[in-house]
Design a protein around this motif. Structure first.
Motif, PDB file in Angstrom:
ATOM      1  N   ARG A  30       0.802  -1.222   0.000  1.00  7.84           N
ATOM      2  CA  ARG A  30       0.000   0.000   0.000  1.00  7.84           C
ATOM      3  C   ARG A  30       0.833   1.270   0.000  1.00  7.84           C
ATOM      4  N   LEU A  31       1.949   1.275   0.681  1.00  7.41           N
ATOM      5  CA  LEU A  31       2.805   2.460   0.662  1.00  7.41           C
ATOM      6  C   LEU A  31       3.392   2.669  -0.734  1.00  7.41           C
ATOM      7  N   THR A  32       3.780   1.580  -1.386  1.00  7.09           N
ATOM      8  CA  THR A  32       4.296   1.670  -2.749  1.00  7.09           C
ATOM      9  C   THR A  32       3.222   2.205  -3.686  1.00  7.09           C
ATOM     10  N   ARG A  33       2.008   1.699  -3.561  1.00  3.54           N
ATOM     11  CA  ARG A  33       0.897   2.156  -4.403  1.00  3.54           C
ATOM     12  C   ARG A  33       0.627   3.640  -4.190  1.00  3.54           C
ATOM     13  N   THR A  34       0.643   4.075  -2.954  1.00  2.80           N
ATOM     14  CA  THR A  34       0.363   5.473  -2.641  1.00  2.80           C
ATOM     15  C   THR A  34       1.459   6.387  -3.171  1.00  2.80           C
ATOM     16  N   LEU A  35       2.715   6.017  -2.973  1.00  4.90           N
ATOM     17  CA  LEU A  35       3.817   6.842  -3.464  1.00  4.90           C
ATOM     18  C   LEU A  35       3.837   6.923  -4.987  1.00  4.90           C
ATOM     19  N   MET A  36       3.551   5.820  -5.651  1.00  4.03           N
ATOM     20  CA  MET A  36       3.506   5.838  -7.114  1.00  4.03           C
ATOM     21  C   MET A  36       2.368   6.729  -7.616  1.00  4.03           C
TER      22      MET A  36
END
Length: 103
Positions: free
Chosen positions: A55-61
């Protein structure tokens, strides 16, 4: 309402929507668990692993893509408003063409 307050409102909306993005998914995660995953991560809990990896990767992207699109749309608006000078420079950069070719 001045432009500074609009900027503050936009930043606040961005923070709230980013935090909501960390909570929403196939398995909903409570806000207190998201905060705990940030402040006191535990690699043995599934929710903490989900927040820290997927989820952090998805949000940052999504934030990076949104910033890129916002830059291009803003640059197009500036380029459209110019009446003199080399037109098309900014538009070509946003399309991925970094070389200026006069039209």
């Amino acid at each position: 309402m001045g432009p500074v307050w609009v900027l503050y409102g936009g930043v606040l909306l961005l923070i709230i929507s980013s935090f909501a993005s960390l909570m929403v998914g196939a398995q909903p995660i409570a806000p207190r668990v998201v905060l705990a995953a940030w402040l006191n991560p535990d690699g043995t809990q599934l929710e903490h692993i989900l927040v820290q990896t997927t989820r952090l990767t998805r949000t940052l992207m999504s934030l990076m893509v949104g910033a890129s699109l916002g830059r291009c749309w803003g640059a197009d608006a500036v380029d459209d408003a110019q009446s003199t000078g080399p037109t098309g420079v900014i538009r070509h950069q946003c399309r991925g063409d970094l070389l200026y070719r006069p039209e």
